[in-house]
Design a protein around this motif. Structure first.
Motif, PDB file in Angstrom:
ATOM      1  N   GLU A   1      23.206  31.813  59.958  1.00  0.00           N
ATOM      2  CA  GLU A   1      22.018  32.310  59.294  1.00  0.00           C
ATOM      3  C   GLU A   1      22.315  33.666  58.672  1.00  0.00           C
ATOM      4  O   GLU A   1      23.089  34.449  59.205  1.00  0.00           O
ATOM      5  N   THR A   2      21.699  33.913  57.541  1.00  0.00           N
ATOM      6  CA  THR A   2      21.900  35.201  56.881  1.00  0.00           C
ATOM      7  C   THR A   2      20.588  35.981  56.884  1.00  0.00           C
ATOM      8  O   THR A   2      19.503  35.402  56.814  1.00  0.00           O
ATOM      9  N   PRO A   3      20.674  37.315  56.978  1.00  0.00           N
ATOM     10  CA  PRO A   3      19.457  38.127  56.948  1.00  0.00           C
ATOM     11  C   PRO A   3      18.886  38.171  55.535  1.00  0.00           C
ATOM     12  O   PRO A   3      19.563  37.797  54.563  1.00  0.00           O
ATOM     13  N   PRO A   4      17.652  38.624  55.370  1.00  0.00           N
ATOM     14  CA  PRO A   4      17.098  38.782  54.023  1.00  0.00           C
ATOM     15  C   PRO A   4      17.972  39.710  53.188  1.00  0.00           C
ATOM     16  O   PRO A   4      18.633  40.603  53.710  1.00  0.00           O
ATOM     17  N   SER A   5      17.968  39.490  51.885  1.00  0.00           N
ATOM     18  CA  SER A   5      18.802  40.321  51.017  1.00  0.00           C
ATOM     19  C   SER A   5      18.333  41.772  50.997  1.00  0.00           C
ATOM     20  O   SER A   5      19.130  42.683  50.795  1.00  0.00           O
ATOM     21  N   LYS A   6      17.043  41.987  51.227  1.00  0.00           N
ATOM     22  CA  LYS A   6      16.504  43.346  51.280  1.00  0.00           C
ATOM     23  C   LYS A   6      15.918  43.599  52.662  1.00  0.00           C
ATOM     24  O   LYS A   6      15.288  42.728  53.257  1.00  0.00           O
TER      25      LYS A   6
END
Length: 386
Positions: A52-57
């Motif tokens: 999973e990746t965190p939000p871009s911002k």
């Protein structure tokens, strides 16, 4: 209310070139050649599609000021029973900060500290068996070298006399007026990782027999750890200029921050035996002998020190850059461009430590001779991040 320390510089237009003279990015007079004020991200070293990746911002909220009036704070170690241990680089003392009241209790002075230039009492770490042995590890500059010692902390003793005599765990790390490294941390494997600098002697970084410009991996007793990449050697990775930050992500992958010289500061994903290029390479390189950074910044925008992992991102303190960088990750690559927070609001930022969950502790570094101290400096901040 947050008081703006100074106006934030306008972002440089693409293609603009800034060149100023200097050596160490930690210095108020150091510089970088800059075509843009924006950070640069690099291709993945590993990028597992299942992660999973965190939000871009992301976001940063300053919850409160935990403590004020600290002198040259450097190392920061959270205590399991509550409170924070803080090392004073120039005074050579360790102080316990009550995180509820901000009250400060000096444990004592670490004998043998010789503070000069960037040297002094630097990183702190607690023994992996702290609950039973009460050992505090410290990295400091002595009259002859940089070294790691450990001391028993006994809070039942009177203030100022709570540290036992230091036991030298590891010595012989090159010292200098600059590039002393200093960050120490116990990894998920319960081994002691030590970030060193090349002390201004560039050639040491590529010399695997030297302890300068390295990340070392040791047992808690100071021996080369089993499984190190080079037989009977404490060296874990090399080709570093001045390692200032160490942190592991949720999958136990090690990241390190280090100062560049004229062009690029780096956040690196560390692999055993990896060569990170200094002094041949600074930042990304086409030379396949070297490991490229996960992210890189112009030296005016970063001059990185401590790092911590929270919420899928590495959070990196900037000294000359006077900001906190969020580096969202997917594997050991960036999943989006790094994002800056607190630009110019608190001056130089030195150390970042996880406070659990979405919280961080961050120290300022305005009393180190290169900042502009204001009333209350130096301080510890509690942040809420996403």
């Amino acid at each position: 209310m947050i008081v703006q320390r100074r106006a934030v510089s306008a972002v440089l237009a693409a293609g603009a070139l800034l060149v100023t003279a200097g050596c160490s990015s930690d210095s108020g007079t150091s510089s970088g050649a800059s075509a843009s004020a924006s950070p640069s991200r690099t291709a993945a070293q590993t990028s597992p599609s299942a992660e999973e990746t965190p939000p871009s911002k992301g976001t940063v909220k300053v919850v409160r000021t935990v403590a004020e009036g600290l002198n040259t704070p450097w190392g920061l170690a959270p205590l399991p029973e509550g409170g924070l241990l803080v090392a004073s680089r120039d005074e050579g003392t360790i102080t316990r900060v009550d995180t509820e009241t901000g009250g400060k209790t000096e444990l004592g002075e670490v004998p043998g500290v010789s503070a000069a230039g960037e040297g002094g009492l630097l990183g702190l770490a607690l023994s992996p068996d702290y609950a039973s042995d009460r050992m505090v590890y410290a990295y400091f500059t002595s009259a002859s070298d940089n070294r790691v010692v450990r001391m028993i902390y006994d809070p039942a003793r009177p203030a100022g006399d709570q540290l036992g005599a230091p036991d030298t765990v590891f010595k012989g790390i090159p010292k200098g007026m600059i590039h002393n490294g200093g960050r120490i941390a116990f990894g998920p494997d319960r081994m002691l990782y030590v970030g060193t600098g090349e002390s201004g002697d560039r050639g040491l970084a590529q010399d695997r027999k030297s302890l300068g410009g390295k990340i070392l991996r040791l047992t808690p007793e100071g021996e080369p750890a089993a499984g190190n990449p080079f037989p009977d050697s404490p060296v874990y990775s090399y080709g570093h200029r001045n390692v200032q930050g160490l942190a592991w992500d949720s999958r136990q992958r090690l990241f390190a921050a280090e100062f560049g010289q004229d062009t690029w500061d780096e956040l690196n994903a560390i692999v055993p035996g990896g060569d990170y290029g200094w002094p041949t390479a600074e930042g990304r390189s086409e030379d396949t002998r070297f490991r490229n950074p996960t992210a890189q910044w112009h030296t005016d925008d970063a001059s990185p020190s401590g790092i911590a992992y929270a919420g899928g991102s590495i959070w990196m303190a900037g000294l000359k850059g006077e900001r906190l960088w969020r580096v969202p990750l997917k594997g050991t690559a960036t999943s989006a461009d790094p994002q800056a927070f607190l630009e110019g609001e608190y001056g130089r930022l030195r150390t970042v430590v996880s406070a659990g969950g979405d919280k961080l502790w961050v120290t300022t570094s305005n009393t180190d001779g290169r900042g502009d101290p204001e009333k209350g400096d130096d301080r510890i901040l509690e942040l809420e991040v996403s």
